[in-house]
Design an enzyme around this catalytic site. Structure first.
Site, short mmCIF file in Angstrom:
data_model
loop_
_atom_site.label_atom_id
_atom_site.label_comp_id
_atom_site.label_asym_id
_atom_site.label_seq_id
_atom_site.Cartn_x
_atom_site.Cartn_y
_atom_site.Cartn_z
N ARG A 68 0.84 -1.20 0.00
CA ARG A 68 0.00 0.00 0.00
C ARG A 68 0.87 1.24 0.00
NH1 ARG A 68 -2.00 0.83 4.39
NH2 ARG A 68 -1.30 -1.00 5.56
N TYR A 209 -1.26 -3.40 -6.81
CA TYR A 209 -0.98 -4.25 -5.65
C TYR A 209 -2.00 -4.11 -4.52
CZ TYR A 209 2.06 -7.33 -3.01
OH TYR A 209 2.57 -8.43 -2.34
N GLY A 210 -2.43 -5.24 -4.00
CA GLY A 210 -3.16 -5.34 -2.73
C GLY A 210 -4.19 -4.24 -2.49
N GLY A 211 -4.09 -3.66 -1.32
CA GLY A 211 -5.05 -2.66 -0.89
C GLY A 211 -5.14 -1.44 -1.81
N LYS A 218 -9.51 -2.38 1.49
CA LYS A 218 -9.22 -1.23 2.35
C LYS A 218 -10.00 0.01 1.91
CE LYS A 218 -6.96 -3.86 4.74
NZ LYS A 218 -5.77 -4.13 5.50
N HIS A 238 -10.48 -2.55 11.33
CA HIS A 238 -9.37 -3.40 10.86
C HIS A 238 -9.15 -4.49 11.90
CE1 HIS A 238 -4.93 -3.43 9.23
NE2 HIS A 238 -5.66 -4.35 8.67
N SER A 260 -1.33 -3.70 10.32
CA SER A 260 -0.92 -4.57 9.23
C SER A 260 0.33 -5.37 9.62
CB SER A 260 -0.61 -3.74 7.99
OG SER A 260 -1.75 -2.99 7.64
N CYS A 262 0.75 -7.57 11.89
CA CYS A 262 0.97 -7.69 13.33
C CYS A 262 0.19 -8.84 13.94
CB CYS A 262 0.63 -6.38 14.03
SG CYS A 262 1.81 -5.08 13.63
N LYS A 264 -3.07 -10.59 12.86
CA LYS A 264 -4.51 -10.87 12.81
C LYS A 264 -4.79 -12.24 12.19
CE LYS A 264 -5.53 -7.09 10.58
NZ LYS A 264 -4.17 -6.56 10.61
N THR A 265 -4.22 -12.50 11.01
CA THR A 265 -4.48 -13.78 10.35
C THR A 265 -4.03 -14.93 11.24
OG1 THR A 265 -4.18 -12.72 8.21
CG2 THR A 265 -4.05 -15.13 8.25
N ASN A 266 -2.87 -14.75 11.87
CA ASN A 266 -2.36 -15.81 12.74
C ASN A 266 -3.29 -16.07 13.92
OD1 ASN A 266 0.61 -16.98 12.27
ND2 ASN A 266 0.36 -15.02 11.23
N ASP A 285 -9.28 -9.96 8.78
CA ASP A 285 -8.73 -8.62 8.51
C ASP A 285 -9.70 -7.47 8.78
OD1 ASP A 285 -6.30 -7.25 7.54
OD2 ASP A 285 -7.55 -6.58 5.87
N ARG A 376 2.35 -12.19 -0.46
CA ARG A 376 0.99 -12.51 0.01
C ARG A 376 0.42 -13.74 -0.68
NH1 ARG A 376 -1.53 -8.89 4.04
NH2 ARG A 376 0.11 -7.35 4.34
N GLY A 504 0.38 -20.24 18.78
CA GLY A 504 -0.56 -21.11 19.48
C GLY A 504 -0.66 -20.82 20.98
P1 GTP Z 1 -2.26 -7.81 7.42
O1 GTP Z 1 -2.80 -8.83 6.51
O2 GTP Z 1 -1.15 -7.01 6.84
O3 GTP Z 1 -3.31 -6.93 8.00
O4 GTP Z 1 -1.48 -8.60 8.61
P2 GTP Z 1 -1.98 -9.46 9.87
O5 GTP Z 1 -2.29 -8.56 11.02
O6 GTP Z 1 -3.01 -10.43 9.48
O7 GTP Z 1 -0.63 -10.23 10.30
P3 GTP Z 1 -0.24 -11.78 10.15
O8 GTP Z 1 -1.07 -12.66 11.02
O9 GTP Z 1 -0.18 -12.12 8.72
O10 GTP Z 1 1.23 -11.78 10.77
C1 GTP Z 1 2.25 -10.99 10.25
C2 GTP Z 1 3.59 -11.51 10.70
O11 GTP Z 1 3.65 -11.54 12.13
C3 GTP Z 1 3.87 -12.92 10.20
O12 GTP Z 1 5.19 -12.99 9.74
C4 GTP Z 1 3.69 -13.76 11.43
O13 GTP Z 1 4.49 -14.91 11.41
C5 GTP Z 1 4.06 -12.82 12.58
N1 GTP Z 1 3.31 -13.15 13.82
C6 GTP Z 1 1.97 -13.36 13.93
N2 GTP Z 1 1.62 -13.69 15.18
C7 GTP Z 1 2.77 -13.69 15.92
C8 GTP Z 1 3.08 -13.96 17.29
O14 GTP Z 1 2.22 -14.27 18.13
N3 GTP Z 1 4.39 -13.82 17.68
C9 GTP Z 1 5.36 -13.48 16.79
N4 GTP Z 1 6.61 -13.38 17.22
N5 GTP Z 1 5.12 -13.24 15.47
C10 GTP Z 1 3.84 -13.34 15.05
C1 SPV Z 2 -2.87 -4.54 5.25
O1 SPV Z 2 -1.90 -3.89 4.86
O2 SPV Z 2 -3.44 -4.29 6.35
C2 SPV Z 2 -3.38 -5.66 4.44
C3 SPV Z 2 -2.84 -5.85 3.11
O3 SPV Z 2 -4.28 -6.36 4.89
S1 SPV Z 2 -3.54 -4.77 1.95
O4 SPV Z 2 -4.74 -5.41 1.40
O5 SPV Z 2 -2.55 -4.56 0.89
O6 SPV Z 2 -3.91 -3.53 2.56
MN MN Z 3 -4.84 -5.74 7.03
#
Ligand code: GTP
Ligand code: SPV
Ligand code: MN
Length: 595
Positions: A68, A209-211, A218, A238, A260, A262, A264-266, A285, A376, A504
């Site tokens: 973005r 690209y992306g967002g 977004k 978000h 972003s 940080c 969320k997906t995890n 997201d 991504r 986990g």
């Molecule tokens: P966007 O899609 O950009 O909004 O990102 P997101 O908030 O969904 O982040 P995502 O879950 O994809 O994690 C981003 C990065 O942080 C990845 O490389 C993960 O491996 C790392 N990460 C996620 N959860 C943890 C955690 O609990 N500890 C650590 N050390 N790293 C983490």
């Molecule tokens: C973010 O940056 O928070 C994302 C990826 O989820 S994007 O869709 O490119 O904004």
């Molecule tokens: Mn996001």
């Protein structure tokens, strides 16, 4: 926009952009595959090894178009004041003609695709319809995964639904016989990701690209929807949405606002390390929060797919994500193995040789990463093995708790419960996080304030955004409101290593939060909020040394007093904030002084 004007608008935009052809997307799988295969034949994508990763493709963006572009993203409200101090603003009277000039002929030599889509389940009260016009077949394929799109949506729009017009061009018209680039885009100073909030209109030029380019995400589901929500009484956030089930089968839904990249997906896909607990994904997201007649807050996920960070994703850290992307996946800016599969840093040990995201030969030990840090995967939500059945429910899910947090190496404890809803909004307002590769920036790693992870996504004045949070509680009993928690998985020791195992093991924090709602877990009052009582925090099977634990829950009074003053100064840069936030700031300072 008036539905009778749908065709008028498409014709007007086509007349401006001058594509060679117009294609009305039906949203079918055949159309999707045909477009992907066509891009393979044009050297814009590669088809991955069918026996290893069926029906999957990889794209490689131009090295200048990898994330973005916040500096080139605009809230072009009629009055500057309405965009507020956190958004880039250009007078629409200037931006419209400027962009009209750029769009003029921008689709020459290309096809203009018409993508009818909806954010949110069809029939949900707050779902938002849109039509994106784009000259990028890559965008069409990604939109098909990320949104509910196709002919059936066009039928609904034509039957009278309001929709958000979204115009998009990669900004690289082709002269007669000119050869196309693998990833066409425009130079950075010609990129404009523009929102016209009063008209509920999106114009995006110059990036694929992306967002920047998947305008349902977004641009519509956050920036424009946040403004619609302000007017119509919901919030576009978000946030991930997860469903947490305890060993007795009791269910609670928890949201999480992290910036972003940080986590969320995890968190949404987490597999608990504590026995008997289950996490299922509703969204990873974006969450739209609305109030029902019972006065309680509910959430829906407006999306239908994941556009997830590849880097760092592995079977160890995010098994469910890895299972989700075993087939039918679009990858962008990952590295390619010799046998035509994907690789990124953090997935597993690197092979000797790869094709990097820059399509160059890469050898293990090379300084540059093989995959881009913002690489991504795009995958349908239905492929998540832990998908919650409620993901498509137009009634939404009842929100028990909201987590807020970011990447902070110091100061912020592992988890703190807010004393009240107002205190929780205060926690959201002070969120800070290290800047990640999800947006193009020279300041990656530096801490910036990012209230509710919405800094780049609020479509109006941030002060009114905070007010909107307080408006959401009007008429609702405090006990019916979600509890808010400040979390931080990213605390580091002086060697620079993360001190909390994360992933986990974050289920341990979820468990405490769950049991707080049930009234079965104890907390300790601290100046910052309520932290887990040692007996109520499940650390079974985790080998954490006592000093690490102490550090995770430490309150550094001096650091926090300076945080208070820094926050006060931040509030001033916003032109002031609602009184409730100042009251919370003073209350925090008082508690710290008494400690
Ligand atoms: P966007 O899609 O950009 O909004 O990102 P997101 O908030 O969904 O982040 P995502 O879950 O994809 O994690 C981003 C990065 O942080 C990845 O490389 C993960 O491996 C790392 N990460 C996620 N959860 C943890 C955690 O609990 N500890 C650590 N050390 N790293 C983490
Ligand atoms: C973010 O940056 O928070 C994302 C990826 O989820 S994007 O869709 O490119 O904004
Ligand atoms: Mn996001």
């Amino acid at each position: 926009m008036d539905y009778r004007k749908v065709n008028e608008w498409i014709t007007e935009m086509a007349t401006l952009c001058k594509p060679d052809r117009i294609h009305f997307c039906d949203g079918s799988k055949e159309e999707y595959i045909k477009l992907l295969e066509q891009q393979v034949s044009e050297n814009k994508a590669i088809k991955l090894n069918e026996s290893k990763r069926p029906c999957s493709y990889a794209f490689f963006s131009d090295p200048s178009d990898v994330a973005r572009v916040e500096d080139r993203t605009f809230i072009s409200s009629v009055l500057k004041e309405d965009a507020g101090p956190t958004n880039n603003w250009i007078d629409p009277k200037i931006l419209k003609p400027k962009m009209t000039e750029l769009f003029d002929g921008s689709m020459k030599g290309r096809t203009m695709f018409v993508i009818p889509f909806v954010m949110g389940p069809v029939g949900a009260l707050i779902s938002q319809y849109g039509i994106q016009l784009t000259d990028s077949p890559y965008v069409v394929c990604n939109m098909r995964v990320m949104t509910r799109m196709g002919e059936h949506i066009m039928d609904i729009i034509e039957s009278g639904k309001d929709f958000v017009p979204c115009l998009h061009s990669v900004g690289y018209p082709l002269a007669h016989n000119q050869k196309d680039l693998p990833w066409p885009s425009a130079p950075i100073d010609q990129k404009y990701i523009a929102h016209f909030p009063e008209e509920r209109l999106i114009w995006s030029y110059g990036s694929g690209y992306g967002g920047n380019a998947l305008l349902g995400k977004k641009c519509l589901a956050l920036r424009i929807a946040s403004k619609i929500g302000k007017e119509e009484g919901f919030m576009a956030e978000h946030m991930l949405i997860l469903k947490l089930t305890n060993p007795k089968g009791i269910v609670k839904y928890i949201l999480g606002a992290f910036p972003s990249a940080c986590g969320k997906t995890n968190l949404a896909m987490l597999i608990p390390t504590i026995p008997g607990w289950k996490v299922e994904t509703v969204g990873d997201d974006i969450a739209w929060i609305f109030k029902k007649d019972d006065g309680k807050l509910y959430a829906i996920n407006p999306e239908k797919g994941f556009f997830g960070v590849a880097k760092g994703t592995s079977y160890q850290t995010n098994y469910n994500a890895m299972k989700s992307i075993e087939k039918n996946t679009i990858f962008t800016n990952v590295a390619i193995t010799k046998d035509n599969d994907v690789y990124w840093e953090g997935m597993e040990e690197a092979p000797d040789e790869l094709l990097s995201w820059k399509k160059q030969l890469w050898h293990r030990g090379d300084k540059e990463p093989a995959a881009h840090p913002n690489s991504r995967f795009t995958v349908p939500i239905e492929q998540a093995p832990n998908l919650a059945k409620e993901y498509d429910d137009k009634e939404g899910v009842l929100i028990s708790a909201i987590l807020v947090g970011g990447r902070r190496a110091t100061t912020i404890p592992l988890v703190t419960e807010a004393y009240s809803f107002n205190h929780g909004v205060f926690m959201g307002s002070m969120m800070g996080s290290e800047i990640t590769a999800a947006a193009i920036s020279n300041n990656i790693g530096k801490v910036r304030r990012d209230p509710f992870a919405m800094l780049p996504f609020i479509g109006y004045h941030i002060k009114d955004y905070f007010t909107h949070w307080f408006d959401m509680k009007k008429g609702t009993k405090e006990s019916d409101l979600p509890k808010i928690y400040y979390v931080n998985w990213f605390r580091k020791n002086d060697k620079g290593d993360f001190v909390w195992p994360g992933f986990g093991d974050n289920s341990r924090v979820l468990k405490w939060i769950f049991e707080r709602q049930e009234g079965t877990a104890n907390g300790i009052e601290t100046p910052l909020g309520i932290m887990p009582d040692k007996d109520s925090f499940d650390l079974d099977g985790l080998n954490l040394e006592q000093n690490v634990l102490d550090e995770l829950f430490s309150v550094d009074k001096e650091a926090w007093l300076s945080e208070v003053e820094d926050l006060r100064a931040y509030y001033e840069t916003l032109g002031g904030v609602p009184k409730e936030l100042y009251d919370e700031l003073e209350a925090l300072k008082d508690r710290l002084m008494k400690a």
